[in-house]
Design a protein around this motif. Structure first.
Motif, PDB file in Angstrom:
ATOM      1  N   GLY A 158     -27.721 -70.561 -13.289  1.00 10.36           N
ATOM      2  CA  GLY A 158     -27.528 -71.633 -14.234  1.00 10.36           C
ATOM      3  C   GLY A 158     -28.383 -72.832 -13.872  1.00 10.36           C
ATOM      4  O   GLY A 158     -29.043 -72.870 -12.828  1.00 10.36           O
ATOM      5  N   SER A 159     -28.335 -73.842 -14.726  1.00 11.49           N
ATOM      6  CA  SER A 159     -29.136 -75.044 -14.507  1.00 11.49           C
ATOM      7  C   SER A 159     -28.851 -75.714 -13.169  1.00 11.49           C
ATOM      8  O   SER A 159     -29.777 -76.173 -12.491  1.00 11.49           O
ATOM      9  CB  SER A 159     -28.892 -76.053 -15.630  1.00 11.49           C
ATOM     10  OG  SER A 159     -29.463 -75.598 -16.818  1.00 11.49           O
ATOM     11  N   THR A 160     -27.585 -75.779 -12.776  1.00  8.40           N
ATOM     12  CA  THR A 160     -27.238 -76.441 -11.513  1.00  8.40           C
ATOM     13  C   THR A 160     -27.915 -75.764 -10.330  1.00  8.40           C
ATOM     14  O   THR A 160     -28.431 -76.441  -9.431  1.00  8.40           O
ATOM     15  CB  THR A 160     -25.708 -76.462 -11.309  1.00  8.40           C
ATOM     16  OG1 THR A 160     -25.122 -77.164 -12.409  1.00  8.40           O
ATOM     17  CG2 THR A 160     -25.332 -77.144 -10.017  1.00  8.40           C
ATOM     18  N   SER A 161     -27.954 -74.449 -10.337  1.00  7.11           N
ATOM     19  CA  SER A 161     -28.610 -73.725  -9.245  1.00  7.11           C
ATOM     20  C   SER A 161     -30.114 -73.946  -9.245  1.00  7.11           C
ATOM     21  O   SER A 161     -30.730 -74.054  -8.183  1.00  7.11           O
ATOM     22  CB  SER A 161     -28.297 -72.232  -9.338  1.00  7.11           C
ATOM     23  OG  SER A 161     -26.918 -72.018  -9.138  1.00  7.11           O
ATOM     24  N   VAL A 162     -30.707 -74.012 -10.436  1.00  8.23           N
ATOM     25  CA  VAL A 162     -32.141 -74.315 -10.528  1.00  8.23           C
ATOM     26  C   VAL A 162     -32.403 -75.694  -9.927  1.00  8.23           C
ATOM     27  O   VAL A 162     -33.300 -75.868  -9.092  1.00  8.23           O
ATOM     28  CB  VAL A 162     -32.647 -74.267 -11.991  1.00  8.23           C
ATOM     29  CG1 VAL A 162     -34.074 -74.802 -12.093  1.00  8.23           C
ATOM     30  CG2 VAL A 162     -32.555 -72.871 -12.554  1.00  8.23           C
ATOM     31  N   ILE A 163     -31.614 -76.673 -10.334  1.00  2.00           N
ATOM     32  CA  ILE A 163     -31.783 -78.049  -9.850  1.00  2.00           C
ATOM     33  C   ILE A 163     -31.639 -78.103  -8.336  1.00  2.00           C
ATOM     34  O   ILE A 163     -32.449 -78.736  -7.644  1.00  2.00           O
ATOM     35  CB  ILE A 163     -30.775 -78.984 -10.559  1.00  2.00           C
ATOM     36  CG1 ILE A 163     -31.129 -79.085 -12.041  1.00  2.00           C
ATOM     37  CG2 ILE A 163     -30.745 -80.362  -9.903  1.00  2.00           C
ATOM     38  CD1 ILE A 163     -30.003 -79.603 -12.915  1.00  2.00           C
ATOM     39  N   ASN A 164     -30.639 -77.415  -7.807  1.00  3.80           N
ATOM     40  CA  ASN A 164     -30.435 -77.397  -6.349  1.00  3.80           C
ATOM     41  C   ASN A 164     -31.611 -76.759  -5.631  1.00  3.80           C
ATOM     42  O   ASN A 164     -32.091 -77.282  -4.609  1.00  3.80           O
ATOM     43  CB  ASN A 164     -29.142 -76.668  -5.994  1.00  3.80           C
ATOM     44  CG  ASN A 164     -27.914 -77.440  -6.404  1.00  3.80           C
ATOM     45  OD1 ASN A 164     -27.958 -78.655  -6.608  1.00  3.80           O
ATOM     46  ND2 ASN A 164     -26.798 -76.733  -6.539  1.00  3.80           N
ATOM     47  N   LYS A 165     -32.108 -75.645  -6.143  1.00  2.00           N
ATOM     48  CA  LYS A 165     -33.237 -74.962  -5.501  1.00  2.00           C
ATOM     49  C   LYS A 165     -34.483 -75.847  -5.527  1.00  2.00           C
ATOM     50  O   LYS A 165     -35.206 -75.938  -4.532  1.00  2.00           O
ATOM     51  CB  LYS A 165     -33.513 -73.614  -6.172  1.00  2.00           C
ATOM     52  CG  LYS A 165     -34.633 -72.841  -5.497  1.00  2.00           C
ATOM     53  CD  LYS A 165     -34.801 -71.452  -6.050  1.00  2.00           C
ATOM     54  CE  LYS A 165     -35.946 -70.751  -5.319  1.00  2.00           C
ATOM     55  NZ  LYS A 165     -36.167 -69.387  -5.774  1.00  2.00           N
ATOM     56  N   VAL A 166     -34.734 -76.481  -6.669  1.00  2.00           N
ATOM     57  CA  VAL A 166     -35.901 -77.358  -6.770  1.00  2.00           C
ATOM     58  C   VAL A 166     -35.767 -78.500  -5.764  1.00  2.00           C
ATOM     59  O   VAL A 166     -36.700 -78.800  -5.014  1.00  2.00           O
ATOM     60  CB  VAL A 166     -36.092 -77.884  -8.211  1.00  2.00           C
ATOM     61  CG1 VAL A 166     -37.159 -78.971  -8.267  1.00  2.00           C
ATOM     62  CG2 VAL A 166     -36.450 -76.734  -9.150  1.00  2.00           C
TER      63      VAL A 166
END
Length: 114
Positions: A15-23
């Motif tokens: 999800g978006s939250t995981s993308v944001i965290n990885k970035v």
């Protein structure tokens, strides 16, 4: 190029939250949900009020899929890696993508449209 595809979920989606965290773990700027919205909108990765895509299934399936049962979008590792690589090499600039989003502009970037 866009593809219309019914929900496709793979083991590598997030999800978006995981993308944001990885970035955020891999870049020197603070990357937040607004930045993610700016980029998927301005790069036409998925439908948004800021682009002309209205069909929820019309996503760039190299990076994103519509999850119909959950009425949400899932992104893959390639999307997060694309963001990380292009932020780190300077091809994506936070001020520029925020300005593009604010002004309903699209962003063109080498390597996105193959």
């Amino acid at each position: 190029e866009f593809y219309t595809l019914k929900s496709k979920k793979t083991a590598q989606t997030m999800g978006s939250t995981s993308v944001i965290n990885k970035v955020n773990e891999n870049v020197s700027i603070t990357f937040n949900s607004h930045d993610h919205i700016c980029l998927y909108s301005c790069l036409n990765i998925r439908p948004s009020s800021k682009n002309n895509i209205r069909d929820p299934f019309q996503t760039d399936t190299r990076y994103c899929f519509y999850d119909e049962p959950h009425n949400d979008y899932l992104f893959n590792d390639d999307w997060a890696d694309f963001l990380i690589d292009n932020i780190n090499n300077g091809s994506l600039n936070q001020e520029e993508w925020r300005n593009a989003y604010k002004n309903n502009l699209q962003i063109e970037i080498d390597g996105l449209y193959k």
